[in-house]
Design a protein around this motif. Structure first.
Motif, mmCIF file in Angstrom:
data_model
loop_
_atom_site.group_PDB
_atom_site.id
_atom_site.type_symbol
_atom_site.label_atom_id
_atom_site.label_comp_id
_atom_site.label_asym_id
_atom_site.label_seq_id
_atom_site.Cartn_x
_atom_site.Cartn_y
_atom_site.Cartn_z
ATOM 1 N N GLN A 1 0.847 -1.191 0.000
ATOM 2 C CA GLN A 1 0.000 0.000 0.000
ATOM 3 C C GLN A 1 0.881 1.239 0.000
ATOM 4 O OE1 GLN A 1 -2.994 0.056 3.012
ATOM 5 N NE2 GLN A 1 -4.024 1.848 2.186
ATOM 6 N N VAL A 2 0.567 2.184 -0.876
ATOM 7 C CA VAL A 2 1.347 3.415 -1.010
ATOM 8 C C VAL A 2 0.393 4.609 -0.934
ATOM 9 C CG1 VAL A 2 3.219 2.364 -2.343
ATOM 10 C CG2 VAL A 2 1.225 3.267 -3.536
ATOM 11 N N THR A 3 0.945 5.769 -0.672
ATOM 12 C CA THR A 3 0.137 6.984 -0.549
ATOM 13 C C THR A 3 0.788 8.115 -1.330
ATOM 14 O OG1 THR A 3 1.305 7.647 1.478
ATOM 15 C CG2 THR A 3 -0.704 6.329 1.734
ATOM 16 N N GLY A 4 -0.028 9.099 -1.665
ATOM 17 C CA GLY A 4 0.500 10.245 -2.389
ATOM 18 C C GLY A 4 -0.563 11.300 -2.602
ATOM 19 N N THR A 5 -0.172 12.387 -3.216
ATOM 20 C CA THR A 5 -1.068 13.526 -3.405
ATOM 21 C C THR A 5 -1.812 13.492 -4.721
ATOM 22 O OG1 THR A 5 0.745 14.821 -4.358
ATOM 23 C CG2 THR A 5 0.392 15.010 -1.980
ATOM 24 N N VAL A 6 -1.526 12.486 -5.551
ATOM 25 C CA VAL A 6 -2.136 12.383 -6.872
ATOM 26 C C VAL A 6 -2.788 11.016 -7.013
ATOM 27 C CG1 VAL A 6 -1.642 12.178 -9.336
ATOM 28 C CG2 VAL A 6 -0.597 14.019 -8.023
ATOM 29 N N GLN A 7 -4.009 10.997 -7.539
ATOM 30 C CA GLN A 7 -4.654 9.737 -7.920
ATOM 31 C C GLN A 7 -5.475 9.976 -9.181
ATOM 32 O OE1 GLN A 7 -6.945 7.678 -4.917
ATOM 33 N NE2 GLN A 7 -6.844 5.771 -6.077
ATOM 34 N N TYR A 8 -5.053 9.347 -10.275
ATOM 35 C CA TYR A 8 -5.720 9.480 -11.571
ATOM 36 C C TYR A 8 -6.095 8.095 -12.092
ATOM 37 C CZ TYR A 8 -3.431 14.130 -11.761
ATOM 38 O OH TYR A 8 -2.993 15.405 -11.497
ATOM 39 N N ASN A 9 -7.195 8.027 -12.812
ATOM 40 C CA ASN A 9 -7.494 6.785 -13.531
ATOM 41 C C ASN A 9 -7.023 6.906 -14.982
ATOM 42 O OD1 ASN A 9 -9.415 8.593 -14.482
ATOM 43 N ND2 ASN A 9 -11.046 7.062 -14.618
ATOM 44 N N SER A 10 -5.889 7.558 -15.146
ATOM 45 C CA SER A 10 -5.302 7.802 -16.464
ATOM 46 C C SER A 10 -3.802 7.569 -16.402
ATOM 47 C CB SER A 10 -5.592 9.238 -16.921
ATOM 48 O OG SER A 10 -4.753 9.602 -18.009
ATOM 49 N N GLY A 11 -3.315 6.598 -17.158
ATOM 50 C CA GLY A 11 -1.881 6.360 -17.215
ATOM 51 C C GLY A 11 -1.126 7.535 -17.794
ATOM 52 N N HIS A 12 -1.716 8.167 -18.806
ATOM 53 C CA HIS A 12 -1.054 9.329 -19.409
ATOM 54 C C HIS A 12 -0.941 10.475 -18.406
ATOM 55 C CE1 HIS A 12 -0.936 7.532 -23.354
ATOM 56 N NE2 HIS A 12 -2.237 7.314 -23.329
ATOM 57 N N GLY A 13 -1.986 10.648 -17.588
ATOM 58 C CA GLY A 13 -1.928 11.686 -16.559
ATOM 59 C C GLY A 13 -0.854 11.402 -15.530
ATOM 60 N N LEU A 14 -0.689 10.128 -15.160
ATOM 61 C CA LEU A 14 0.339 9.755 -14.190
ATOM 62 C C LEU A 14 1.737 9.943 -14.769
ATOM 63 C CD1 LEU A 14 -1.322 6.550 -12.721
ATOM 64 C CD2 LEU A 14 -1.049 8.757 -11.585
ATOM 65 N N VAL A 15 1.925 9.603 -16.040
ATOM 66 C CA VAL A 15 3.224 9.819 -16.682
ATOM 67 C C VAL A 15 3.565 11.304 -16.683
ATOM 68 C CG1 VAL A 15 4.475 9.741 -18.869
ATOM 69 C CG2 VAL A 15 3.180 7.767 -18.117
ATOM 70 N N ASP A 16 2.587 12.128 -17.015
ATOM 71 C CA ASP A 16 2.829 13.569 -17.047
ATOM 72 C C ASP A 16 3.210 14.086 -15.665
ATOM 73 O OD1 ASP A 16 2.575 16.140 -18.676
ATOM 74 O OD2 ASP A 16 1.236 16.577 -16.987
ATOM 75 N N ALA A 17 2.524 13.590 -14.630
ATOM 76 C CA ALA A 17 2.853 14.007 -13.258
ATOM 77 C C ALA A 17 4.268 13.581 -12.885
ATOM 78 C CB ALA A 17 1.845 13.410 -12.278
ATOM 79 N N ALA A 18 4.657 12.367 -13.281
ATOM 80 C CA ALA A 18 6.007 11.895 -12.981
ATOM 81 C C ALA A 18 7.050 12.722 -13.719
ATOM 82 C CB ALA A 18 6.137 10.416 -13.362
ATOM 83 N N LEU A 19 6.791 13.040 -14.982
ATOM 84 C CA LEU A 19 7.736 13.834 -15.775
ATOM 85 C C LEU A 19 7.907 15.247 -15.206
ATOM 86 C CD1 LEU A 19 6.672 12.745 -19.376
ATOM 87 C CD2 LEU A 19 8.855 12.240 -18.261
ATOM 88 N N LYS A 20 6.904 15.718 -14.480
ATOM 89 C CA LYS A 20 6.976 17.037 -13.859
ATOM 90 C C LYS A 20 7.472 16.955 -12.413
ATOM 91 C CE LYS A 20 3.629 18.948 -17.047
ATOM 92 N NZ LYS A 20 2.225 19.358 -17.349
ATOM 93 N N SER A 21 8.070 15.778 -12.092
ATOM 94 C CA SER A 21 8.752 15.575 -10.801
ATOM 95 C C SER A 21 7.833 15.687 -9.600
ATOM 96 C CB SER A 21 9.927 16.560 -10.659
ATOM 97 O OG SER A 21 10.857 16.379 -11.704
ATOM 98 N N LEU A 22 6.550 15.283 -9.789
ATOM 99 C CA LEU A 22 5.624 15.317 -8.667
ATOM 100 C C LEU A 22 5.758 14.103 -7.766
ATOM 101 C CD1 LEU A 22 2.362 16.705 -10.326
ATOM 102 C CD2 LEU A 22 3.990 17.912 -8.875
ATOM 103 N N GLY A 23 6.380 13.046 -8.243
ATOM 104 C CA GLY A 23 6.521 11.864 -7.406
ATOM 105 C C GLY A 23 7.009 10.658 -8.186
ATOM 106 N N ILE A 24 6.823 9.478 -7.557
ATOM 107 C CA ILE A 24 7.238 8.193 -8.130
ATOM 108 C C ILE A 24 6.002 7.486 -8.669
ATOM 109 C CG2 ILE A 24 8.249 5.936 -7.591
ATOM 110 C CD1 ILE A 24 9.841 7.283 -5.380
ATOM 111 N N VAL A 25 6.152 6.789 -9.790
ATOM 112 C CA VAL A 25 5.020 6.135 -10.424
ATOM 113 C C VAL A 25 5.360 4.680 -10.749
ATOM 114 C CG1 VAL A 25 5.618 6.689 -12.830
ATOM 115 C CG2 VAL A 25 3.207 6.524 -12.157
ATOM 116 N N GLN A 26 4.347 3.815 -10.736
ATOM 117 C CA GLN A 26 4.504 2.443 -11.233
ATOM 118 C C GLN A 26 3.530 2.259 -12.401
ATOM 119 O OE1 GLN A 26 2.948 -1.188 -9.187
ATOM 120 N NE2 GLN A 26 5.063 -1.915 -9.224
ATOM 121 N N LEU A 27 4.098 1.970 -13.579
ATOM 122 C CA LEU A 27 3.285 1.846 -14.788
ATOM 123 C C LEU A 27 3.875 0.787 -15.718
ATOM 124 C CD1 LEU A 27 2.512 5.572 -15.689
ATOM 125 C CD2 LEU A 27 0.816 3.845 -15.073
#
Length: 288
Positions: free
Chosen positions: A208-234
């Motif tokens: 279980q992990v926590t964070g400030t972002v939750q999207y049901n969009s892989g593209h949205g998560l990639v964009d957040a990661a590229l903008k250094s908002l956090g760590i992503v698993q995809l």
């Protein structure tokens, strides 16, 4: 007489319905029932359990079904082998696939396939829900991961790998996680679930992990990661090009879960259609 009732039995077993089997065979429900009753009497075996709501196979019925399905498949193959000498692939194919994988990988290949075979028509419905192929009239489905439906045929098309990654800038500012417990000190970018998959000491582990972002969009998560908002698993098809360019860095590689298989599944009674076989082979060749 040894063929009497075989097709009726196989269709009832696959559709779990006398009415649906009769419709597919183009005969009456009463005729289906008579043929199967005669077959059970001739074999002196109870093949099906019938209630007002459900039809299910007996243990003997399951064994008999597997053998009968193979016999009918062989007959279909013989007929198709002859007809294929004088025909070319044509007609409509109806399939379903996961949304993102379908958009990125499957749909472009469908378009290429139809350029190559202009008499083929395709209807594709992209959904992350497990759709009942028989009920929906689908010829084919693309599924990822473990399969559970034993009444379907399956062919492996490819594999995918999940990566945990972040930008060099994020890791420089927040530190490099070395173990799974370190993720508790980081902002994890969440999808539809609040846990990530790993392997630790040879055992699968859901963390279980926590964070400030939750999207049901892989593209949205990639964009957040590229903008250094956090760590992503995809999966790899989201992040591969960014890992190659260095914009993202793969981390915790020693805990990475095994690759998942990507499958084409299709109902038994459709898997020998030339157009379906041709498409499945085409997808396997290009996705491999």
């Amino acid at each position: 007489m040894r063929w009497d009732g075989i097709s009726e039995f196989v269709y009832v077993a696959e559709y779990e319905s006398f009415t649906r089997a009769a419709k597919e065979l183009g005969i009456s429900t009463a005729q289906v029932s008579r043929q199967i009753s005669a077959l059970e009497k001739r074999l002196n075996i109870k093949l099906l359990y019938r209630t007002t709501r459900k039809v299910s196979l007996s243990e003997e019925g399951r064994v008999f079904y597997q053998h009968c399905r193979g016999v009918l498949d062989g007959l279909d193959a013989a007929e198709q082998a002859v007809s294929n000498l004088q025909s070319k692939p044509q007609g409509r194919i109806k399939l379903t696939a996961p949304v993102t994988y379908g958009e990125q990988q499957i749909v472009p290949l469908l378009n290429d396939f139809m350029v190559q075979y202009p008499d083929i028509e395709v209807t594709a419905f992209l959904s992350n829900q497990k759709i009942d192929l028989v009920e929906g009239g689908y010829d084919l489905a693309i599924r990822i991961g473990k399969l559970s439906d034993s009444m379907m045929m399956a062919k492996k098309l490819s594999r995918r790998t999940n990566f945990v990654c972040a930008t060099p800038a994020y890791l420089s500012q927040h530190g490099m996680p070395r173990a799974l417990k370190d993720l508790g000190q980081h902002n994890c970018l969440l999808g539809t679930r609040d846990h990530w998959h790993f392997v630790q000491k040879g055992q699968e582990k859901n963390l279980q992990v926590t964070g400030t972002v939750q999207y049901n969009s892989g593209h949205g998560l990639v964009d957040a990661a590229l903008k250094s908002l956090g760590i992503v698993q995809l999966p790899d098809y989201y992040v591969q090009k960014y890992l190659a360019s260095g914009e993202l860095v793969s981390i915790l590689d020693s805990y990475r879960e095994p690759e998942e298989s990507i499958w084409a599944i299709y109902p038994h009674n459709r898997h020998l259609s030339p157009k379906i076989r041709l498409l499945v082979d085409y997808l396997a060749a290009h996705l491999a």
